[in-house]
Design an enzyme around this catalytic site. Structure first.
Site, PDB file in Angstrom:
ATOM      1  N   TRP A 189      24.225  -6.361  40.441  1.00 51.20           N
ATOM      2  CA  TRP A 189      23.141  -5.363  39.467  1.00 51.20           C
ATOM      3  C   TRP A 189      23.590  -5.988  37.873  1.00 51.20           C
ATOM      4  O   TRP A 189      24.754  -6.065  37.840  1.00 51.20           O
ATOM      5  CB  TRP A 189      23.694  -3.884  39.660  1.00 51.20           C
ATOM      6  CG  TRP A 189      23.314  -3.035  38.972  1.00 51.20           C
ATOM      7  CD1 TRP A 189      22.023  -2.694  38.606  1.00 51.20           C
ATOM      8  CD2 TRP A 189      23.890  -1.904  38.169  1.00 51.20           C
ATOM      9  NE1 TRP A 189      21.595  -1.679  37.867  1.00 51.20           N
ATOM     10  CE2 TRP A 189      22.882  -1.059  37.523  1.00 51.20           C
ATOM     11  CE3 TRP A 189      25.210  -1.511  37.850  1.00 51.20           C
ATOM     12  CZ2 TRP A 189      23.346  -0.043  36.774  1.00 51.20           C
ATOM     13  CZ3 TRP A 189      25.818  -0.545  37.190  1.00 51.20           C
ATOM     14  CH2 TRP A 189      24.673   0.153  36.647  1.00 51.20           C
TER      15      TRP A 189
ATOM     16  N   ASP B 274      31.384  -0.573  45.240  1.00 51.47           N
ATOM     17  CA  ASP B 274      30.115   0.106  44.352  1.00 51.47           C
ATOM     18  C   ASP B 274      29.424   0.895  45.409  1.00 51.47           C
ATOM     19  O   ASP B 274      28.654   0.137  46.420  1.00 51.47           O
ATOM     20  CB  ASP B 274      29.549  -0.788  43.680  1.00 51.47           C
ATOM     21  CG  ASP B 274      28.426  -0.002  42.851  1.00 51.47           C
ATOM     22  OD1 ASP B 274      28.045   1.135  43.106  1.00 51.47           O
ATOM     23  OD2 ASP B 274      27.713  -0.569  41.643  1.00 51.47           O
TER      24      ASP B 274
ATOM     25  N   LYS C 283      20.824   8.799  44.042  1.00 55.53           N
ATOM     26  CA  LYS C 283      19.994   8.278  44.957  1.00 55.53           C
ATOM     27  C   LYS C 283      19.889   9.298  46.167  1.00 55.53           C
ATOM     28  O   LYS C 283      18.857   9.817  46.374  1.00 55.53           O
ATOM     29  CB  LYS C 283      20.125   6.774  45.417  1.00 55.53           C
ATOM     30  CG  LYS C 283      20.521   5.855  44.240  1.00 55.53           C
ATOM     31  CD  LYS C 283      19.506   5.299  43.411  1.00 55.53           C
ATOM     32  CE  LYS C 283      20.403   4.713  42.243  1.00 55.53           C
ATOM     33  NZ  LYS C 283      19.511   4.043  41.488  1.00 55.53           N
TER      34      LYS C 283
HETATM   35  C1  LMR Z   1      18.757   0.186  39.635  1.00 52.19           C
HETATM   36  O1  LMR Z   1      19.607  -0.888  39.874  1.00 52.19           O
HETATM   37  O2  LMR Z   1      17.678  -0.128  39.319  1.00 52.19           O
HETATM   38  C2  LMR Z   1      19.418   1.609  39.324  1.00 52.19           C
HETATM   39  O3  LMR Z   1      20.744   1.317  39.649  1.00 52.19           O
HETATM   40  C3  LMR Z   1      19.062   1.949  38.046  1.00 52.19           C
HETATM   41  C4  LMR Z   1      19.809   1.491  37.049  1.00 52.19           C
HETATM   42  O4  LMR Z   1      20.770   2.283  36.238  1.00 52.19           O
HETATM   43  O5  LMR Z   1      19.971   0.128  36.779  1.00 52.19           O
END
Ligand code: LMR
Length: 397
Positions: A130, A211, A246
């Site tokens: 992420w 996570d 979510k």
């Molecule tokens: C995402 O990866 O799209 C979500 O976790 C929202 C975010 O905060 O980035």
């Protein structure tokens, strides 16, 4: 002081939402941010959440502060959903939880906590991960490194390379693992692979930080906790950053939880006191509303059962869309094997689209995808999948 500031870049995910909202094309499609959409392309409030809110509105007697670590009932229920009720860790008092503003808040508290107790620790992130992960840990002044995770050629976990890298992580470092529904690839570890990863963490004295933002979006609440529970079996210490954005659709209420597991209840209690300092110096104490909703639903057997059914509907719709997407691409002659997308889990998959193709999708078709090629399968509907797939076939030419 401010006059020398250059503008910072837009966030690679939330910035896309801004661009999407400005797009006047009525047929635009947003596969960017990880937000669930139903078959009508909406993100409605869950019926069980509405019901819990109605109850809270009637019963709420004060808006006074919550404790620094949040609602006690919320903490207990959060531990139960992660580990399973009656788990040894809970019975032994080895877990401590703080209620946080979303999963990102949980990660930031984890980062501040690690920095506080072990400032030299490096945090190891999957490559890819992420995009906000490195920023969260770097903002807490921690070093960040990566380990290989994904094989683009096979669209699967690069497990051998991952394990080889994990074997080199120094004792005392932190290993961030996506507990399920890997973001951005959708490729998860198998139960056997989880066992092997847990064993390396235990042997090397590496602190696992899981996570867990998508519990229930993969195969089910308990199924998705397989990895966390294997790690908890083998490692005496771990951290779990959870989110209810979510699985309860509570995105804008910012509802998360950081759970720490220690070797025994005394250590857990001492560590908990430091978590509370991290919270107090950061946002003082958490907002109440979202946590109260979650506690109301998880604590009431009837509401909980109905919430689990709503969660299953979301999960099943995503998995159905995975299959429809693959079939439609095939029918429209994409000329490439996308079948891996049907095997992956959670909201996301790596489409394999290049940054140029992602840009062309946006400019020529108003289809919004994260620059890495990550697509949010939950943004697909029966009504938009054909247009989406034609657009992809067009940019693949
Ligand atoms: C995402 O990866 O799209 C979500 O976790 C929202 C975010 O905060 O980035």
């Amino acid at each position: 002081m401010f006059e020398t500031i250059n503008p910072a870049p837009e966030d690679s995910i939330l910035g896309l939402t801004v661009a999407f909202q400005k797009d006047s094309n009525p047929n635009k499609i947003n596969l960017g941010v990880g937000v669930y959409k139903d078959g009508n392309g909406q993100t409605p409030v869950l019926a069980t959440v509405k019901e819990a809110e109605e109850r809270l509105l009637r019963s709420e007697a004060t808006k006074s502060y919550l404790p620094i670590d949040g609602l006690a009932a919320y903490a207990a229920l959060s531990q139960q959903i992660v580990f399973g009720s009656g788990h040894d860790i809970l019975a032994a008092g080895r877990a401590a939880t703080v209620q946080t503003p979303g999963g990102t808040g949980a990660l930031r508290v984890a980062a501040d906590f690690v920095r506080r107790i072990s400032p030299q620790a490096t945090v190891w992130l999957s490559d890819p991960t992420w995009p906000n992960h490195p920023n969260v840990f770097a903002s807490a002044a921690l070093q960040v490194q990566t380990y290989p995770y994904f094989e683009a050629e096979t669209n699967s976990v690069a497990f051998d390379r991952m394990m080889a890298a994990l074997e080199t992580i120094p004792t005392g470092d932190v290993l961030l693992l996506h507990a399920c529904c890997h973001n951005p690839t959708g490729a998860d570890l198998s139960p056997q692979q989880w066992q092997a990863v847990a064993a390396v963490c235990a042997e090397r004295g590496v602190l696992p930080l899981l996570d867990f933002a998508y519990q229930g979006f993969g195969d089910g609440l308990d199924e998705d906790a397989t990895g966390v529970r294997f790690v908890a079996e083998q490692c005496r210490e771990l951290l779990v950053a959870g989110s209810y954005s979510k699985n309860f659709g509570l995105y804008n209420e910012r509802v998360g939880a950081l759970t720490l597991v220690a070797a025994n209840s005394e250590v857990a209690e001492a560590a908990h006191s430091h978590l509370k300092i991290c919270v107090r110096t950061n946002y003082s104490n958490p907002p109440a509303h979202g946590g109260q909703i979650v506690a109301e639903i998880l604590g009431d057997p009837d509401l909980r059962q109905r919430w689990e059914a709503e969660l299953a509907d979301m999960r099943n719709r995503i998995n159905d869309m995975r299959h429809l997407f693959v079939e439609t691409l095939d029918e429209l002659g994409a000329g490439r094997d996308f079948s891996f997308i049907a095997q992956q889990r959670g909201m996301f998959s790596f489409s394999g689209l290049t940054p140029e193709q992602v840009q062309a999708l946006r400019e020529r078709h108003s289809v919004y995808v994260v620059g890495s090629g990550r697509i949010n399968v939950a943004g697909m509907t029966e009504a938009n999948v054909e247009r989406l797939c034609s657009a992809i076939v067009d940019v693949l030419k």
